[in-house]
Design a protein around this motif. Structure first.
Motif, PDB file in Angstrom:
ATOM      1  N   ASN B   7      25.763  25.039  67.686  1.00 60.80           N
ATOM      2  CA  ASN B   7      25.056  23.865  68.191  1.00 60.80           C
ATOM      3  C   ASN B   7      25.401  23.584  69.645  1.00 60.80           C
ATOM      4  OD1 ASN B   7      23.511  23.239  66.017  1.00 60.80           O
ATOM      5  ND2 ASN B   7      24.998  21.845  65.097  1.00 60.80           N
ATOM      6  N   LEU B  10      23.615  26.051  71.816  1.00 66.75           N
ATOM      7  CA  LEU B  10      22.194  25.730  71.841  1.00 66.75           C
ATOM      8  C   LEU B  10      21.926  24.556  72.784  1.00 66.75           C
ATOM      9  CD1 LEU B  10      19.477  26.472  70.583  1.00 66.75           C
ATOM     10  CD2 LEU B  10      19.914  24.755  68.810  1.00 66.75           C
ATOM     11  N   LEU B  11      22.748  23.525  72.673  1.00 65.79           N
ATOM     12  CA  LEU B  11      22.590  22.332  73.521  1.00 65.79           C
ATOM     13  C   LEU B  11      22.773  22.702  75.000  1.00 65.79           C
ATOM     14  CD1 LEU B  11      22.185  19.278  73.677  1.00 65.79           C
ATOM     15  CD2 LEU B  11      24.631  18.984  73.384  1.00 65.79           C
ATOM     16  N   ILE B  14      19.660  24.671  76.235  1.00 63.54           N
ATOM     17  CA  ILE B  14      18.500  23.795  76.504  1.00 63.54           C
ATOM     18  C   ILE B  14      18.738  23.014  77.797  1.00 63.54           C
ATOM     19  CG2 ILE B  14      17.128  21.858  75.641  1.00 63.54           C
ATOM     20  CD1 ILE B  14      17.830  22.721  72.818  1.00 63.54           C
ATOM     21  N   SER B  15      19.968  22.483  77.946  1.00 61.45           N
ATOM     22  CA  SER B  15      20.267  21.680  79.132  1.00 61.45           C
ATOM     23  C   SER B  15      20.144  22.517  80.394  1.00 61.45           C
ATOM     24  CB  SER B  15      21.677  21.096  79.055  1.00 61.45           C
ATOM     25  OG  SER B  15      21.834  20.378  77.874  1.00 61.45           O
ATOM     26  N   LEU B  18      16.452  23.120  81.247  1.00 59.44           N
ATOM     27  CA  LEU B  18      15.872  21.912  81.831  1.00 59.44           C
ATOM     28  C   LEU B  18      16.397  21.691  83.240  1.00 59.44           C
ATOM     29  CD1 LEU B  18      15.744  19.213  79.063  1.00 59.44           C
ATOM     30  CD2 LEU B  18      13.948  19.790  80.688  1.00 59.44           C
ATOM     31  N   ASP B  19      17.700  21.925  83.406  1.00 62.96           N
ATOM     32  CA  ASP B  19      18.344  21.757  84.705  1.00 62.96           C
ATOM     33  C   ASP B  19      17.678  22.676  85.729  1.00 62.96           C
ATOM     34  OD1 ASP B  19      20.993  20.993  86.296  1.00 62.96           O
ATOM     35  OD2 ASP B  19      20.681  23.155  86.502  1.00 62.96           O
ATOM     36  N   ILE B  22      14.013  21.239  86.489  1.00 64.30           N
ATOM     37  CA  ILE B  22      14.039  20.021  87.314  1.00 64.30           C
ATOM     38  C   ILE B  22      14.589  20.352  88.705  1.00 64.30           C
ATOM     39  CG2 ILE B  22      15.005  17.689  87.520  1.00 64.30           C
ATOM     40  CD1 ILE B  22      15.110  17.612  84.457  1.00 64.30           C
ATOM     41  N   LEU B 149      31.565  25.610  90.328  1.00 62.49           N
ATOM     42  CA  LEU B 149      31.089  25.204  89.010  1.00 62.49           C
ATOM     43  C   LEU B 149      29.871  24.285  89.135  1.00 62.49           C
ATOM     44  CD1 LEU B 149      32.197  25.354  85.977  1.00 62.49           C
ATOM     45  CD2 LEU B 149      32.845  23.002  86.404  1.00 62.49           C
ATOM     46  N   TRP B 150      30.012  23.257  89.995  1.00 56.32           N
ATOM     47  CA  TRP B 150      28.916  22.277  90.140  1.00 56.32           C
ATOM     48  C   TRP B 150      27.613  22.971  90.510  1.00 56.32           C
ATOM     49  CZ3 TRP B 150      30.233  18.358  87.690  1.00 56.32           C
ATOM     50  CH2 TRP B 150      31.435  17.681  87.872  1.00 56.32           C
ATOM     51  N   ILE B 155      20.281  21.140  89.632  1.00 53.38           N
ATOM     52  CA  ILE B 155      19.998  19.737  89.996  1.00 53.38           C
ATOM     53  C   ILE B 155      21.070  19.230  90.951  1.00 53.38           C
ATOM     54  CG2 ILE B 155      19.916  17.372  89.121  1.00 53.38           C
ATOM     55  CD1 ILE B 155      18.717  18.360  86.565  1.00 53.38           C
ATOM     56  N   TYR B 156      22.311  19.686  90.764  1.00 52.35           N
ATOM     57  CA  TYR B 156      23.440  19.120  91.499  1.00 52.35           C
ATOM     58  C   TYR B 156      23.260  19.032  93.024  1.00 52.35           C
ATOM     59  CZ  TYR B 156      28.039  18.409  93.434  1.00 52.35           C
ATOM     60  OH  TYR B 156      29.071  17.923  94.179  1.00 52.35           O
ATOM     61  N   ASN B 159      21.889  15.795  93.947  1.00 48.55           N
ATOM     62  CA  ASN B 159      22.540  14.688  93.239  1.00 48.55           C
ATOM     63  C   ASN B 159      22.292  13.355  93.948  1.00 48.55           C
ATOM     64  OD1 ASN B 159      25.590  13.162  93.295  1.00 48.55           O
ATOM     65  ND2 ASN B 159      24.670  13.549  91.338  1.00 48.55           N
TER      66      ASN B 159
END
Lengths: 79, 320, 462
Positions: B7, B10-11, B14-15, B18-19, B22, B149-150, B155-156, B159
């Motif tokens: 899980n 998977l999360l 997906i994130s 999307l990241d 966007i 890492l960031w 998206i970062y 920010n």
């Protein structure tokens, strides 16, 4: 005095001191079940019970009472 | 344990997808804005050629008028000052500009915060969108190793910018957004009720370089690395570098005649043969007028006009 | 290493991996060693203060168990108060903090977490004494209780009664615990990064330059500051509680929708519960017991002393004394005016009464939060008196404010629906699609609108 009489007297005291005329208590009732019985009013109830039964609780007795049943146990152990 | 890990993966997937989506959308909209409005000055600086660049922080943005300087020098000038930035931003700007064109001159608005790290003058948010560039990436990693890492997040780099990016994309920025080639005038003059606060600020600014903690010393080393690299970059590309510093409001004669650049920093400039003009109101009577200041550290529009004329003269004599 | 930092998350992940790889018996020892390493990373040599406190407190507990003499309890309380005074209060009382720079004494910063673990030690000793049972936890159990890293720096203040039995309980990998813990951590990160950190530039600017602002701006900044502390501290608690849960430990809830409080007394049952219940059990109740014969005067005395201690617990400053006194007066007034207030609220429609009492408490707390923010009483008075004036409304960066407000809409909206149950439990009750949508929104919000600069939690300083 049998346990039932004691319970009804304690009920009267609680109803009177907490101004909750409709409250009903049982052996398993705890302070959180009774509206208005919080850490602030706890001592008022205890003082009224001490006066009524003419006895003094120790601090440890007071904080170790988990429900009405244990309150009755403590009262009867002092009589 | 397997269920939890599945899980979680998977999360995360997906994130990340999307990241990516966007982030790409933000990137497209961000780079579409080449107006030169505050926050987007770099986009403009790399999209159009100029002969000279004014570099610095809010002091530059509020005090150096390109049109006044252009008139005197006969060259195209862009003001790249952005509030709250320091030498990191100047270095990145120059690196990016040099990819397209080699300017003749850099008018450098210098403060001690370009040599001694100050947390309130270390904004790098305007640089992060350029992380694709290898030089900028190296700078960002150097500034904070965690950026490795960031920057996995697309998206970062944008920010905290979403509202500005989307709104300036939807309603195209107007012609005034860039001010006068990056110069943004402010009207109004200094509130003397705050005198005691300003005096306190002055003594704090004078003393902040004297006691450096271990952490600050480490940051100083980093800032100096880019201070030297910036100068070296100018030398390697034969770019004339002339340094100035904006005056403080002359609340008393001491402030009017105190050089605002520390001895150590002045010695560095001397070492590199970089001319430095301290425009102290004590020595420039036309600047010794409180009505030229918006607050303790910034000139208003009238002040900027007087100041820009003074520095244009100095640059002219330097270039002869 | 702040709890909202990549470093902490990496540290947590590594400890977690080793934890579940080790045999069960070794796990508490791993937690103990990582807790001490965590403290040393954060506080350096102050680790020795923690170790000293653990050793002496444990010896005193053993002494009590062996001899059953009250003197052991008294020495334990005195020792902890002395430690707190030495580091926290004496420097302020003797003005060491204002000595010119470079002095050794000025460098005696408070070891972070001291106020928290000292209170845990005193609570444990008093529990032992009151229970009458002469059983003390093992040295390892006691040490872990005192230094468990998720709660070490800023609570929740644990109770031996609930923490120590968990150490010996077998802690197998539990899917539900892992999910709950992760939810909690994510929720905390969101509150800190999207709300608290986006509000702090605004409150910093207004309060640092309060001479520039008046009226509505000061009032708004006070409200924003209250929300900022709430989000900051409850986020910290969420991350602490969530981290502990990943190891199978349950810590005490520290916040229960404090904005829904309808009285100041109610507020303290919902705000920083681990501290307020600590002072209730170990200070207020004994005081109330001692003064019970005095009737209302007894209750007033106990209440005032208790709130004074809550104030001073936050630090050595007169502003905090006044903060405590104000809350004491409010709480005393509430306990004496119960019937009057009940009549008043009954005369109004229930909904209006609820909203009104909510609002009064909210404004009282926001106003008193100015005291937490001010460096001196003079400054607090200057700030409060400026509320009366008027100047143009200053909002700082509107972008940051919009980010913070959108975060607040989500958090306060969920708070309204969920009532008093913990957030992880509430999320667990939602349909799967909604749960996942929420997780993704929270994760994406962090890089998109969160303020990711590494700032410390406000409650670290206490």
């Amino acid at each position: 005095m049998n346990r039932q009489q004691m319970l009804s007297q304690v009920e009267d005291i609680i109803r009177h001191t907490l101004k909750q005329p409709d409250v009903c208590i049982f052996e398993q009732t705890t302070a959180s079940d009774i509206p208005g019985w919080d850490s602030l009013s706890h001592m008022t109830v205890m003082v009224a019970i001490e006066a009524h039964f003419n006895m003094k609780f120790s601090f440890m007795e007071m904080i170790s009472m988990s429900d009405i049943g244990s309150l009755l146990d403590t009262i009867s152990s002092k009589q | 344990m397997k269920r939890f890990v599945t899980n979680a993966v998977l999360l995360l997937t997906i994130s990340l997808v999307l990241d990516f989506g966007i982030g790409k959308a933000l990137e497209y909209m961000y780079f579409a804005n080449t107006s030169g409005a505050p926050g987007y000055v770099l986009n403009h600086a790399v999209s159009q050629p100029y002969d000279a660049y004014i570099m610095g922080a809010s002091g530059a943005q509020r005090g150096y008028i390109p049109s006044v300087i252009s008139r005197e020098l006969g060259m195209e000038v862009l003001n790249t000052g952005e509030a709250g930035t320091n030498i990191f931003h100047n270095y990145a700007t120059l690196k990016l500009v040099l990819k397209h064109r080699t300017p003749k001159l850099i008018i450098w608005d210098l403060t001690d915060a370009d040599y001694f790290y100050r947390p309130d003058a270390g904004k790098t948010g305007m640089i992060t969108p350029y992380y694709h560039d290898p030089d900028i990436k190296e700078l960002l990693y150097d500034l904070d190793p965690l950026n490795k890492l960031w920057l996995c997040s697309k998206i970062y780099p944008y920010n905290g910018k979403i509202l500005s990016i989307v709104s300036s994309y939807v309603s195209k920025p107007n012609a005034q957004a860039a001010g006068d080639k990056g110069y943004h005038p402010i009207e109004g003059s200094i509130n003397l009720k705050m005198r005691s606060q300003y005096l306190r600020q002055f003594s704090e600014e004078q003393s902040f370089i004297k006691h450096r903690s271990k952490d600050e010393a480490a940051k100083d080393a980093l800032i100096r690395k880019y201070f030297h690299a910036f100068i070296q970059l100018c030398r390697d590309n034969n770019i004339r570098l002339i340094a100035f510093h904006c005056p403080k409001a002359p609340l008393n004669s001491q402030i009017a005649s105190t050089p605002l650049i520390s001895e150590e920093l002045r010695a560095q400039l001397q070492h590199y043969n970089i001319p430095l003009y301290s425009i102290m109101p004590g020595q420039y009577p036309e600047m010794n007028n409180l009505s030229l200041f918006f607050d303790f550290s910034h000139l208003n529009h009238s002040g900027a006009q007087v100041f820009s004329r003074i520095i244009a003269e100095h640059i002219k004599s330097e270039l002869k | 290493m702040s709890l909202v930092s990549v470093l902490y998350l990496i540290f947590l992940g590594m400890v977690l991996l080793v934890y579940y790889a080790l045999p069960q018996k070794a796990r508490p020892y791993l937690l103990l060693l990582s807790s001490w390493a965590f403290y040393a990373i954060n506080q350096g040599y102050y680790l020795f203060v923690l170790l000293l406190s653990i050793s002496i407190n444990y010896l005193l507990c053993r002494g009590w168990a062996k001899h059953g003499n009250r003197a052991w309890v008294a020495v334990s309380i005195l020792f902890n108060l002395a430690l707190l005074s030495f580091f926290k209060y004496l420097p302020a009382i003797f003005g060491f903090t204002s000595l010119p720079d470079g002095s050794l004494l000025q460098q005696i910063a408070i070891p972070i977490g001291l106020s928290f673990f000292s209170f845990q030690a005193m609570g444990y000793m008093l529990d032992l004494h009151w229970s009458g049972k002469r059983q003390v936890a093992s040295m390892a159990q006691y040490s872990l209780f005192m230094s468990f890293f998720p709660q070490l720096l800023a609570g929740p203040i644990a109770r031996g009664k609930s923490f120590i039995p968990q150490v010996s309980k077998a802690s197998c990998f539990n899917y539900a615990d892992m999910v709950s813990g992760s939810r909690r951590i994510l929720w905390g990160l969101f509150k800190k990064v999207v709300i608290a950190s986006n509000l702090s530039p605004y409150t910093d600017v207004v309060f640092q330059n309060y001479n520039d602002h008046q009226g509505i701006t000061i009032a708004l900044a006070a409200i924003a500051y209250f929300i900022q502390i709430y989000m900051d501290f409850s986020a910290y608690s969420d991350i602490a509680i969530g981290s502990a849960r990943l190891f199978g430990y349950r810590l005490m809830e520290n916040f229960r929708v404090p904005l829904s409080a309808k009285s100041v007394t109610d507020f303290w049952r919902r705000w920083h519960i681990s501290l307020s219940s600590w002072v209730r059990d170990y200070l207020f109740l004994p005081l109330q017991y001692q003064t019970r014969a005095w009737g209302k005067a007894g209750l007033t005395t106990a209440t005032m002393i208790t709130f004074l201690v809550i104030g001073v617990w936050h630090g050595a400053n007169w502003t905090l004394v006044i903060f405590g006194v104000l809350h004491g007066i409010a709480s005393t007034w509430e306990s004496h005016s119960k019937e009057l207030r009940a009549k008043l609220w009954q005369s109004l429609p229930k909904r209006i009464g609820n909203v009104l009492s909510n609002l009064i408490v909210f404004l009282f707390i926001a106003a008193s939060a100015i005291l937490l923010r001010s460096a001196s009483i003079g400054e607090a008075i200057a700030i409060i008196s400026r509320i009366a004036g008027s100047s143009p409304l200053y909002l700082g960066s509107k972008q940051l404010l919009v980010f913070a407000i959108s975060g607040m809409l989500l958090v306060f909206g969920i708070d309204t629906f969920k009532g008093d149950i913990p957030i992880d439990e509430y999320i667990g009750k939602q349909p799967k699609a909604l749960r996942w949508a929420l997780y993704i929104c929270l994760i994406i919000a962090l890089p998109l609108i969160g303020s990711l600069s590494s700032e410390n939690f406000i409650y670290y300083q206490y």
